[in-house]
Design a protein around this motif. Structure first.
Motif, PDB file in Angstrom:
ATOM      1  N   PRO A  14       4.434  -5.580   1.435  1.00  0.00           N
ATOM      2  CA  PRO A  14       3.092  -5.480   0.828  1.00  0.00           C
ATOM      3  C   PRO A  14       2.507  -4.089   1.103  1.00  0.00           C
ATOM      4  O   PRO A  14       2.717  -3.520   2.176  1.00  0.00           O
ATOM      5  CB  PRO A  14       2.278  -6.555   1.563  1.00  0.00           C
ATOM      6  N   CYS A  15       1.820  -3.514   0.127  1.00  0.00           N
ATOM      7  CA  CYS A  15       1.289  -2.154   0.266  1.00  0.00           C
ATOM      8  C   CYS A  15       0.244  -2.084   1.380  1.00  0.00           C
ATOM      9  O   CYS A  15      -0.507  -3.036   1.610  1.00  0.00           O
ATOM     10  CB  CYS A  15       0.671  -1.683  -1.051  1.00  0.00           C
ATOM     11  N   HIS A  16       0.205  -0.930   2.049  1.00  0.00           N
ATOM     12  CA  HIS A  16      -0.720  -0.740   3.178  1.00  0.00           C
ATOM     13  C   HIS A  16      -2.174  -0.736   2.751  1.00  0.00           C
ATOM     14  O   HIS A  16      -3.074  -0.820   3.575  1.00  0.00           O
ATOM     15  CB  HIS A  16      -0.382   0.567   3.906  1.00  0.00           C
ATOM     16  N   CYS A  17      -2.442  -0.620   1.446  1.00  0.00           N
ATOM     17  CA  CYS A  17      -3.837  -0.518   1.006  1.00  0.00           C
ATOM     18  C   CYS A  17      -4.512  -1.888   0.931  1.00  0.00           C
ATOM     19  O   CYS A  17      -5.715  -1.975   0.738  1.00  0.00           O
ATOM     20  CB  CYS A  17      -3.933   0.193  -0.333  1.00  0.00           C
ATOM     21  N   GLY A  18      -3.701  -2.954   1.067  1.00  0.00           N
ATOM     22  CA  GLY A  18      -4.282  -4.289   1.063  1.00  0.00           C
ATOM     23  C   GLY A  18      -4.456  -4.883  -0.325  1.00  0.00           C
ATOM     24  O   GLY A  18      -5.148  -5.880  -0.495  1.00  0.00           O
ATOM     25  N   SER A  19      -3.802  -4.293  -1.315  1.00  0.00           N
ATOM     26  CA  SER A  19      -3.955  -4.782  -2.684  1.00  0.00           C
ATOM     27  C   SER A  19      -3.218  -6.106  -2.890  1.00  0.00           C
ATOM     28  O   SER A  19      -3.456  -6.809  -3.864  1.00  0.00           O
ATOM     29  CB  SER A  19      -3.394  -3.750  -3.674  1.00  0.00           C
ATOM     30  N   GLY A  20      -2.260  -6.398  -1.991  1.00  0.00           N
ATOM     31  CA  GLY A  20      -1.453  -7.599  -2.147  1.00  0.00           C
ATOM     32  C   GLY A  20      -0.205  -7.355  -2.977  1.00  0.00           C
ATOM     33  O   GLY A  20       0.681  -8.203  -3.048  1.00  0.00           O
ATOM     34  N   ASP A  25       5.319  -1.101  -6.133  1.00  0.00           N
ATOM     35  CA  ASP A  25       4.517  -1.279  -7.358  1.00  0.00           C
ATOM     36  C   ASP A  25       3.099  -0.746  -7.184  1.00  0.00           C
ATOM     37  O   ASP A  25       2.282  -0.867  -8.102  1.00  0.00           O
ATOM     38  CB  ASP A  25       4.451  -2.764  -7.730  1.00  0.00           C
ATOM     39  N   CYS A  26       2.806  -0.226  -5.991  1.00  0.00           N
ATOM     40  CA  CYS A  26       1.415   0.192  -5.734  1.00  0.00           C
ATOM     41  C   CYS A  26       1.359   1.676  -5.344  1.00  0.00           C
ATOM     42  O   CYS A  26       1.407   2.537  -6.198  1.00  0.00           O
ATOM     43  CB  CYS A  26       0.802  -0.716  -4.669  1.00  0.00           C
ATOM     44  N   HIS A  27       1.320   1.996  -4.040  1.00  0.00           N
ATOM     45  CA  HIS A  27       1.084   3.374  -3.614  1.00  0.00           C
ATOM     46  C   HIS A  27       2.332   4.233  -3.481  1.00  0.00           C
ATOM     47  O   HIS A  27       2.210   5.442  -3.253  1.00  0.00           O
ATOM     48  CB  HIS A  27       0.305   3.392  -2.293  1.00  0.00           C
ATOM     49  N   LEU A  28       3.516   3.649  -3.582  1.00  0.00           N
ATOM     50  CA  LEU A  28       4.743   4.420  -3.326  1.00  0.00           C
ATOM     51  C   LEU A  28       4.832   5.674  -4.193  1.00  0.00           C
ATOM     52  O   LEU A  28       5.022   6.782  -3.699  1.00  0.00           O
ATOM     53  CB  LEU A  28       5.985   3.549  -3.537  1.00  0.00           C
TER      54      LEU A  28
HETATM   55 ZN   LIG Z   1      -1.463   0.381  -2.498  1.00  0.00          ZN
END
Ligand SMILES: [Zn+2]
Length: 279
Positions: A14-20, A25-28
């Motif tokens: 799960p992404c470190h930003c807490g988006s779930g 699929d998120c911050h990478l």
């Molecule tokens: Zn993220």
């Protein structure tokens, strides 16, 4: 954002930003792009510095000579420029960097300022255009080496503002000693992921002074700032640096080269105080 955490993160975690969402699929992608952009900036700095110094050598001889006399205070003649790398520890190269970044020519601008104003018509790369405006306020100033980071750089303390800076120049750091004072030009370049302050690099060679000069060089700067503030109370360090950064070259010139001589430094500061403040 915590960079230490993101390093350990797997693509499917799960992404470190807490988006779930999964990290991939998120911050990478944003973070990978940031890193490669910062690496490109890091690579662009050398080229930009070479361009700046090339322009400096093309300056009019009369401008160079006036600047030379201010920087070396009659210690040397302009005709000796070529021999100063030998005689004064990269003295010729240090002078040319000062001329490019600090010296205000007859048009009132430094060479770096002029290059920023002419950027649209220049052949600078997009990365060089990004860097150049951030170098406009870079001036000759003293720092103290606070910590060495093996193979990575050093933490430097700005002796005027007290601010800590990361010198990310691993090559330059090999020549640094703990607690020594360096007087030179530090340019901001890349900003690591998760940090707000940029990494700094040395533009050209710096003068290396023994640790005991840290107090006196600060006092010497204080006297000059106090003199300016008598006329202009709002003046700050940048005011002094914009107008008179060559004083740090003058300080270096009086330092004893063979054995320590604290009296000589104290006398020089006392004379400066007498001359500027009448005390
Ligand atoms: Zn993220």
């Amino acid at each position: 954002m915590n960079p230490a955490k993101t390093l350990k993160l797997g693509r499917n975690d799960p992404c470190h930003c807490g988006s779930g969402r999964k990290y991939k699929d998120c911050h990478l992608r944003i973070e990978e792009e940031w890193r490669s952009q910062q690496l490109r900036l890091r690579n662009a700095q050398d080229q930009l510095l070479q361009r700046i110094l090339a322009k400096a050598t093309e300056a009019e001889a009369a401008e160079l000579q006036t600047a030379f006399d201010r920087y070396w205070q009659q210690r040397y003649q302009f005709a000796q420029l070529a021999e100063l790398n030998q005689r004064e520890g990269y003295g010729a190269d240090r002078f040319m960097v000062w001329f490019a970044f600090d010296y205000r020519r007859s048009d009132g601008q430094t060479l770096v300022e002029q290059m920023v104003h002419q950027m649209q018509e220049s052949d600078l790369s997009p990365l060089e255009r990004q860097l150049l405006p951030t170098w406009v306020n870079v001036r000759l100033r003293p720092y103290q080496v606070e910590r060495l980071h093996p193979n990575a750089g050093a933490t430097l303390r700005d002796l005027l503002t007290g601010e800590a800076l990361i010198l990310a120049d691993s090559h330059a750091s090999l020549r640094l000693e703990l607690a020594e004072v360096i007087v030179g030009h530090l340019v901001p370049v890349d900003t690591p992921l998760g940090r707000t302050a940029p990494n700094y690099y040395l533009a050209g060679p710096a003068a290396h002074l023994t640790p005991d000069t840290a107090g006196p060089i600060r006092t010497f700067a204080d006297v000059h700032l106090e003199a300016i503030r008598r006329e202009r109370p709002e003046a700050d360090w940048q005011t002094l640096l914009n107008e008179r950064s060559e004083i740090f070259s003058h300080f270096i010139l009086i330092l004893p080269t063979d054995k320590p001589d604290p009296d000589r430094i104290q006398n020089f500061i006392a004379e400066t105080r007498q001359r500027l403040l009448g005390e």
